[in-house]
Design a protein around this motif. Structure first.
Motif, PDB file in Angstrom:
ATOM      1  N   ARG A   1       0.838  -1.212   0.000  1.00  0.00           N
ATOM      2  CA  ARG A   1       0.000   0.000   0.000  1.00  0.00           C
ATOM      3  C   ARG A   1       0.867   1.254   0.000  1.00  0.00           C
ATOM      4  N   ARG A   2       1.969   1.209   0.720  1.00  0.00           N
ATOM      5  CA  ARG A   2       2.875   2.356   0.806  1.00  0.00           C
ATOM      6  C   ARG A   2       3.431   2.730  -0.570  1.00  0.00           C
ATOM      7  N   ALA A   3       3.701   1.759  -1.408  1.00  0.00           N
ATOM      8  CA  ALA A   3       4.215   2.041  -2.752  1.00  0.00           C
ATOM      9  C   ALA A   3       3.178   2.802  -3.570  1.00  0.00           C
ATOM     10  N   TYR A   4       1.921   2.385  -3.485  1.00  0.00           N
ATOM     11  CA  TYR A   4       0.855   3.097  -4.195  1.00  0.00           C
ATOM     12  C   TYR A   4       0.736   4.535  -3.680  1.00  0.00           C
ATOM     13  N   LEU A   5       0.837   4.691  -2.370  1.00  0.00           N
ATOM     14  CA  LEU A   5       0.753   6.020  -1.771  1.00  0.00           C
ATOM     15  C   LEU A   5       1.890   6.903  -2.283  1.00  0.00           C
ATOM     16  N   LEU A   6       3.095   6.364  -2.316  1.00  0.00           N
ATOM     17  CA  LEU A   6       4.242   7.134  -2.793  1.00  0.00           C
ATOM     18  C   LEU A   6       4.128   7.470  -4.280  1.00  0.00           C
ATOM     19  N   ILE A   7       3.639   6.537  -5.072  1.00  0.00           N
ATOM     20  CA  ILE A   7       3.443   6.798  -6.507  1.00  0.00           C
ATOM     21  C   ILE A   7       2.404   7.905  -6.690  1.00  0.00           C
ATOM     22  N   GLY A   8       1.299   7.801  -5.976  1.00  0.00           N
ATOM     23  CA  GLY A   8       0.246   8.821  -6.076  1.00  0.00           C
ATOM     24  C   GLY A   8       0.738  10.198  -5.656  1.00  0.00           C
ATOM     25  N   LEU A   9       1.417  10.258  -4.516  1.00  0.00           N
ATOM     26  CA  LEU A   9       1.967  11.535  -4.053  1.00  0.00           C
ATOM     27  C   LEU A   9       3.008  12.078  -5.017  1.00  0.00           C
ATOM     28  N   GLY A  10       3.799  11.175  -5.605  1.00  0.00           N
ATOM     29  CA  GLY A  10       4.795  11.592  -6.596  1.00  0.00           C
ATOM     30  C   GLY A  10       4.155  12.202  -7.832  1.00  0.00           C
ATOM     31  N   LEU A  11       3.071  11.587  -8.296  1.00  0.00           N
ATOM     32  CA  LEU A  11       2.358  12.132  -9.453  1.00  0.00           C
ATOM     33  C   LEU A  11       1.778  13.521  -9.151  1.00  0.00           C
ATOM     34  N   ILE A  12       1.217  13.665  -7.963  1.00  0.00           N
ATOM     35  CA  ILE A  12       0.646  14.960  -7.580  1.00  0.00           C
ATOM     36  C   ILE A  12       1.754  16.006  -7.431  1.00  0.00           C
ATOM     37  N   ALA A  13       2.870  15.633  -6.811  1.00  0.00           N
ATOM     38  CA  ALA A  13       3.994  16.572  -6.653  1.00  0.00           C
ATOM     39  C   ALA A  13       4.576  16.954  -8.020  1.00  0.00           C
ATOM     40  N   ALA A  14       4.688  15.978  -8.924  1.00  0.00           N
ATOM     41  CA  ALA A  14       5.195  16.275 -10.268  1.00  0.00           C
ATOM     42  C   ALA A  14       4.252  17.225 -11.002  1.00  0.00           C
ATOM     43  N   THR A  15       2.951  17.022 -10.825  1.00  0.00           N
ATOM     44  CA  THR A  15       1.971  17.914 -11.448  1.00  0.00           C
ATOM     45  C   THR A  15       2.114  19.327 -10.899  1.00  0.00           C
ATOM     46  N   ALA A  16       2.261  19.456  -9.594  1.00  0.00           N
ATOM     47  CA  ALA A  16       2.446  20.773  -8.993  1.00  0.00           C
ATOM     48  C   ALA A  16       3.709  21.439  -9.543  1.00  0.00           C
ATOM     49  N   ALA A  17       4.781  20.668  -9.678  1.00  0.00           N
ATOM     50  CA  ALA A  17       6.039  21.216 -10.210  1.00  0.00           C
ATOM     51  C   ALA A  17       5.864  21.665 -11.667  1.00  0.00           C
ATOM     52  N   ILE A  18       5.155  20.883 -12.457  1.00  0.00           N
ATOM     53  CA  ILE A  18       4.902  21.248 -13.858  1.00  0.00           C
ATOM     54  C   ILE A  18       4.063  22.517 -13.920  1.00  0.00           C
ATOM     55  N   LEU A  19       3.030  22.597 -13.096  1.00  0.00           N
ATOM     56  CA  LEU A  19       2.181  23.793 -13.084  1.00  0.00           C
ATOM     57  C   LEU A  19       2.981  25.026 -12.687  1.00  0.00           C
ATOM     58  N   LEU A  20       3.855  24.896 -11.696  1.00  0.00           N
ATOM     59  CA  LEU A  20       4.719  26.016 -11.308  1.00  0.00           C
ATOM     60  C   LEU A  20       5.643  26.405 -12.464  1.00  0.00           C
ATOM     61  N   ALA A  21       6.196  25.410 -13.147  1.00  0.00           N
ATOM     62  CA  ALA A  21       7.074  25.679 -14.294  1.00  0.00           C
ATOM     63  C   ALA A  21       6.308  26.348 -15.445  1.00  0.00           C
ATOM     64  N   MET A  22       4.994  26.081 -15.522  1.00  0.00           N
ATOM     65  CA  MET A  22       4.154  26.709 -16.545  1.00  0.00           C
ATOM     66  C   MET A  22       3.793  28.147 -16.167  1.00  0.00           C
ATOM     67  N   GLY A  23       4.187  28.579 -14.974  1.00  0.00           N
ATOM     68  CA  GLY A  23       3.901  29.932 -14.546  1.00  0.00           C
ATOM     69  C   GLY A  23       2.657  30.093 -13.695  1.00  0.00           C
ATOM     70  N   ARG A  24       2.059  28.976 -13.278  1.00  0.00           N
ATOM     71  CA  ARG A  24       0.885  29.045 -12.407  1.00  0.00           C
ATOM     72  C   ARG A  24       1.317  29.557 -11.030  1.00  0.00           C
TER      73      ARG A  24
END
Length: 191
Positions: A9-32
């Motif tokens: 379960r921890r692996a799924y949690l880390l993958i999910g959090l990683g995807l959300i963190a990567a999305t936040a980083a991409i949005l910041l890089a897009m100027g959001r």
């Protein structure tokens, strides 16, 4: 038993959090902007036509993201029911993250401005996008545990209530992005 079933379960949690963190980083890089340019973070903002809309944790479009979760659960149950729910949740997160990135691209922002009532829409803050993903996940897990009739009833309630209250909802949002109708735009504008 597949390798999906063997992941803790921890692996799924880390993958999910990683995807959300990567999305936040991409949005910041897009100027959001990370948070509302007003400098505050509100739990709820109710004025759809204000500059606060889509800038805080929740707003009248939050029910649409919960419905995304309902729909993703249902679709993935139909096409990938052999996968564990945790793996389907990761797929749902990936799709919602992709939508949040696309939704905040200049092409979609401009489309919202020209085709919908969101004339002053400038895109979501990063905190709003991350919250939208979280609300989708809430809807996904609710649908995974609740009876189908209850999930459908809540989705219909959300659509009817927000349609009545703010003259917008998930179905109207999709319609106006894909095939805008002047009559709907006029109704949404209060005419």
């Amino acid at each position: 038993m597949t390798w999906f079933d063997r992941l803790p379960r921890r692996a799924y949690l880390l993958i999910g959090l990683g995807l959300i963190a990567a999305t936040a980083a991409i949005l910041l890089a897009m100027g959001r902007v990370p948070i509302c340019t007003c400098g505050t973070v509100k739990l709820w903002t109710s004025d759809v036509l204000s500059s606060d809309n889509s800038q805080h944790i929740a707003d009248w479009y939050t029910p649409s993201h919960i419905i995304h979760g309902f729909l993703f659960f249902g679709l993935l149950w139909l096409v990938a029911r052999r996968l564990p729910v945790k793996a389907r949740a990761i797929i749902a997160i990936l799709v919602e993250c992709a939508w949040e990135i696309a939704e905040n691209s200049p092409v979609i922002i401009d489309r919202y401005r020209e085709a919908t009532i969101a004339l002053g829409y400038t895109g979501d803050s990063v905190i709003n996008s991350v919250s939208d993903i979280s609300f989708m996940l809430l809807g996904f897990f609710f649908a995974s545990r609740a009876p189908l009739w209850l999930t459908v009833a809540i989705a219909i309630f959300f659509e009817l209530f927000t349609g009545w209250l703010i003259r917008d909802n998930l179905a109207l949002n999709i319609l106006m992005l894909v095939h805008p109708l002047d009559s709907v735009r006029a109704w949404q504008g209060g005419a």
